[in-house]
Write a protein that holds these residues in place. Sequence first.
Motif, PDB file in Angstrom:
ATOM      1  N   SER A   1     -19.743  -7.283 -12.916  1.00 49.00           N
ATOM      2  CA  SER A   1     -20.725  -7.993 -13.742  1.00 49.00           C
ATOM      3  C   SER A   1     -21.229  -7.156 -14.911  1.00 49.00           C
ATOM      4  CB  SER A   1     -21.919  -8.422 -12.875  1.00 49.00           C
ATOM      5  OG  SER A   1     -22.465  -7.309 -12.205  1.00 49.00           O
ATOM      6  N   GLY A   2     -20.385  -6.248 -15.423  1.00 52.28           N
ATOM      7  CA  GLY A   2     -20.882  -5.450 -16.527  1.00 52.28           C
ATOM      8  C   GLY A   2     -19.803  -4.796 -17.337  1.00 52.28           C
ATOM      9  N   GLY A   3     -20.257  -4.121 -18.412  1.00 55.35           N
ATOM     10  CA  GLY A   3     -19.350  -3.422 -19.295  1.00 55.35           C
ATOM     11  C   GLY A   3     -18.618  -4.352 -20.230  1.00 55.35           C
ATOM     12  N   LEU A   4     -17.578  -3.830 -20.856  1.00 57.99           N
ATOM     13  CA  LEU A   4     -16.723  -4.638 -21.719  1.00 57.99           C
ATOM     14  C   LEU A   4     -15.655  -5.325 -20.890  1.00 57.99           C
ATOM     15  CD1 LEU A   4     -16.042  -2.106 -24.642  1.00 57.99           C
ATOM     16  CD2 LEU A   4     -17.632  -4.035 -24.674  1.00 57.99           C
TER      17      LEU A   4
ATOM     18  N   ASP B   1     -29.256 -12.096 -13.615  1.00 61.96           N
ATOM     19  CA  ASP B   1     -30.029 -10.877 -13.843  1.00 61.96           C
ATOM     20  C   ASP B   1     -29.263  -9.615 -13.471  1.00 61.96           C
ATOM     21  OD1 ASP B   1     -30.045 -11.192 -11.119  1.00 61.96           O
ATOM     22  OD2 ASP B   1     -32.227 -11.209 -10.891  1.00 61.96           O
ATOM     23  N   ARG B   2     -28.079  -9.765 -12.869  1.00 55.67           N
ATOM     24  CA  ARG B   2     -27.235  -8.608 -12.552  1.00 55.67           C
ATOM     25  C   ARG B   2     -26.181  -8.357 -13.626  1.00 55.67           C
ATOM     26  NH1 ARG B   2     -29.590  -6.075  -8.028  1.00 55.67           N
ATOM     27  NH2 ARG B   2     -30.360  -7.694  -6.625  1.00 55.67           N
ATOM     28  N   ILE B   3     -26.062  -9.241 -14.594  1.00 58.34           N
ATOM     29  CA  ILE B   3     -25.053  -9.086 -15.647  1.00 58.34           C
ATOM     30  C   ILE B   3     -25.586  -8.130 -16.705  1.00 58.34           C
ATOM     31  CG2 ILE B   3     -23.726 -10.285 -17.425  1.00 58.34           C
ATOM     32  CD1 ILE B   3     -23.879 -12.799 -15.682  1.00 58.34           C
ATOM     33  N   ASP B   4     -24.767  -7.149 -17.084  1.00 58.63           N
ATOM     34  CA  ASP B   4     -25.199  -6.165 -18.079  1.00 58.63           C
ATOM     35  C   ASP B   4     -25.513  -6.835 -19.414  1.00 58.63           C
ATOM     36  OD1 ASP B   4     -24.888  -4.133 -16.313  1.00 58.63           O
ATOM     37  OD2 ASP B   4     -23.117  -3.254 -17.256  1.00 58.63           O
ATOM     38  N   PRO B   5     -26.570  -6.402 -20.090  1.00 59.17           N
ATOM     39  CA  PRO B   5     -26.843  -6.910 -21.437  1.00 59.17           C
ATOM     40  C   PRO B   5     -25.664  -6.625 -22.363  1.00 59.17           C
ATOM     41  CG  PRO B   5     -28.726  -5.683 -20.586  1.00 59.17           C
ATOM     42  CD  PRO B   5     -27.597  -5.452 -19.630  1.00 59.17           C
ATOM     43  N   GLY B   6     -25.268  -7.622 -23.105  1.00 55.21           N
ATOM     44  CA  GLY B   6     -24.182  -7.457 -24.058  1.00 55.21           C
ATOM     45  C   GLY B   6     -22.821  -7.883 -23.557  1.00 55.21           C
ATOM     46  N   SER B   7     -22.633  -7.975 -22.231  1.00 54.07           N
ATOM     47  CA  SER B   7     -21.315  -8.348 -21.704  1.00 54.07           C
ATOM     48  C   SER B   7     -20.929  -9.759 -22.109  1.00 54.07           C
ATOM     49  CB  SER B   7     -21.294  -8.201 -20.179  1.00 54.07           C
ATOM     50  OG  SER B   7     -21.362  -6.842 -19.796  1.00 54.07           O
ATOM     51  N   ALA B   8     -21.899 -10.685 -22.085  1.00 60.25           N
ATOM     52  CA  ALA B   8     -21.612 -12.073 -22.469  1.00 60.25           C
ATOM     53  C   ALA B   8     -21.173 -12.145 -23.929  1.00 60.25           C
ATOM     54  CB  ALA B   8     -22.839 -12.953 -22.232  1.00 60.25           C
ATOM     55  N   GLN B   9     -21.837 -11.392 -24.796  1.00 61.39           N
ATOM     56  CA  GLN B   9     -21.461 -11.380 -26.211  1.00 61.39           C
ATOM     57  C   GLN B   9     -20.073 -10.777 -26.395  1.00 61.39           C
ATOM     58  OE1 GLN B   9     -23.594 -12.591 -28.841  1.00 61.39           O
ATOM     59  NE2 GLN B   9     -21.586 -12.545 -29.845  1.00 61.39           N
TER      60      GLN B   9
END
Length: 763
Positions: A213-216, A290-298
């Motif tokens: 749920s995170g990173g690129l 709320d567990r997804i890193d900020p910016g991953s969706a973008q």
Amino acid sequence: MTSVISRTETSAPAEPGARRLRAGRFAATWAAVGLLLAVSFSLAHWATRPSPDRAAGRGALATAQQLQDLGPHVAASPQLEKGLDAVSRELRTIPGLEVQRQRASGSYHYTDRNVDYSVENVIARQPGDSDDALLVNVHVDSAMEGPGAADDGVNVGAVLQAARQLAGKEHHRTVIYLFNGGEEVGLTGADAFTQHPWAKQVRWFLNLEAAGSGGLPILFQAGEDDGRLIDLVGTTSRPYGSVLGQWLFQAGLINSDTDSHVWRAQGWSGLDYALFENGYWYHTPNDRVDRIDPGSAQAVTDLTVHIASKVTGTADVSSAPAPYYFDVLSRWWVTLDPLLTRIGTLVLLLALAGLAWRACRVWHLRPGQVAATAGAALLGVPAAVLAGALVGGAQSLIGPHAWFAHPWLVYLVPLPVTVLAALAPQLLLQRRRARRGSARPGAAARTALLGNASATGVLGVLTAWLGVGPGYLLWVSSALLVVSIALVLVLPGRWRAVPPLVTMFVSFVLIAQFTQELFGLAIPMMGRLPTAIPMDAVIAVAAAVVAVPLSLVVAPFAMHAGRPPRRTGLALTAFVACGLLIVGLVSPYDAAHPKLVSLFQEQTGSKDARIELEGRDYLTPQKLGVLDQVGKDSGLPVRGGALTARTVSVPSGTVAFDTAGTTAPIRIRIGANGAQLIRVTVTGSGVSVDGRSFDGGEAVVDVVGRFDGDTVTVNRSGPVRIQVDQVFLQTGKDAKRALAALPKWTMGDARTVVQRTWKDQRS
């Protein structure tokens, strides 16, 4: 006489000033190595931090939240239908899109089982000048264990945002968006799409997945003929990918698959991308927004827009052999043709041999000693593997799976031990030379440089010709060493130290990236594998894969550092002992790295219902005392390794077994029901189900979405046993009490399983 004097001088006590000088050189060298390692790992970490979410990223997260609010939305469930309705409504607001709802049934053979399915997909198309189409795929369904915000809700939202951005652009080729409703149940949504008329247009695909749920998003898999698609990755603003994932899949070391498995069988070319960092929430109740890193969706949105624009534009995406690929700090994209790599590694090995011969003459080194050093470096490979197995075995006895909640323990215990083991043959060889008086001052580092360069070249050739993609660490090091040694031969004075330092730093950066990707994927995954043994040894041997290239780079500097000060061996032993002590003291699970416990309320005929606690990995709830604790705190009696419970009323329908004789086919008739999954398991000899043969004396058939009923026909040549499990997300009060009583370092999900068994009378 000269020999005797030399040995006497060698063994004579060193002057205090000389000892201080040696100690200072030892400390300074290892401090420099440690500093470069720290910088390299920091660069590797920060290189994959996404940029902040913009409007598109926030929109994607809003969609993920909407899907999360449905709870688990498994294939063919009412909750999934609501999710597909929401996706369909959003797509219809985007101008220029044709939107269709597909309902399809079929049978698909997935890995070790058949899946009889009835699923729904939402499909949208934006026509281009050419009918040749790119398929952009995400799955809307979630696993039974959780609400699927990252897997695959955030990707659903990102593709909706990307479709909106792409709608205002002209396309040379058609783009088709598939929001499939059956990935988690045997890739059935992907198989259903192949029945749709639009599927005939597809030539390429972009598949967006999540194992974390995170990173690129990382490119982890491509096909054998997808070379030009892989090249396109280099045109993205943050190229990120590694052949490591592809190699693990192709070697069968990852027991999983994606929708691309269906489409590659159709002859389509494509790329598999996934979010993989922080995989602790994958397929759990905590797979939440709320567990997804900020910016991953973008990052996923931007990637989708870029790749889709390129493929549907005028880019050349015709078939071409796939290269090995990797990124450097998600800034530079490197591709290596397999054939040229094989030839290139041979050329590099010859160049290293030539440079080593020349250097021996210039530096007055003995070629035999260089060859012996190369042999010792190669001996470090089995030494590192053996050390990994031993330290992993020790960890499994002292504190199994402690690395699951504390990943830094891998860097504290197995990695240093395996690096030291890989260096040990060379250190012992150098010590033997010093005792025999055959080691000349200042020659050890140069001998190690040439010997380890030769060993790197040999291992590079072996990995290239065996097709081991992660061998790129060795190939790049070989190329760097050729340049480094050539420069050392021509540069004056202190400048000679610069090329080896640069080579070490670049190699450290690549090794740091590789290490973070390897353990970022392996630690959460290995901590949940359903095995009868702990995975400590596997993790420690994986550390040896990193330790070998690291030791080849470090060895010349270790020789330059010289003999360690007294009691260094004692300090290293104490360090390892303390590390193992910490392993034994810490818990393998905590609130941030919880153990997943699945509760299955089994209801079999007239027997009392029982709740089984399953933990998947070696450390079962029974071994950890979770079962007894839950029984005590919930008030549910523990009997026969399970909790007793009251029966839950679920719409299971009827299940009948019809046969005309002892060798005649058996028809399993499943009536109308509301099960989210029905699993039919047949054990016996000579078994075939619905005309398909199975190996190993066991056949498994999953039935998904056939709420009106289904018939499964079993042919056999001998006695068989049939078990039908109907799985429901609906649970009773007792299961909810058990969930509430789980310890805080666990997280759980619950299901109700209605079980019926038929046994051949001859058996």
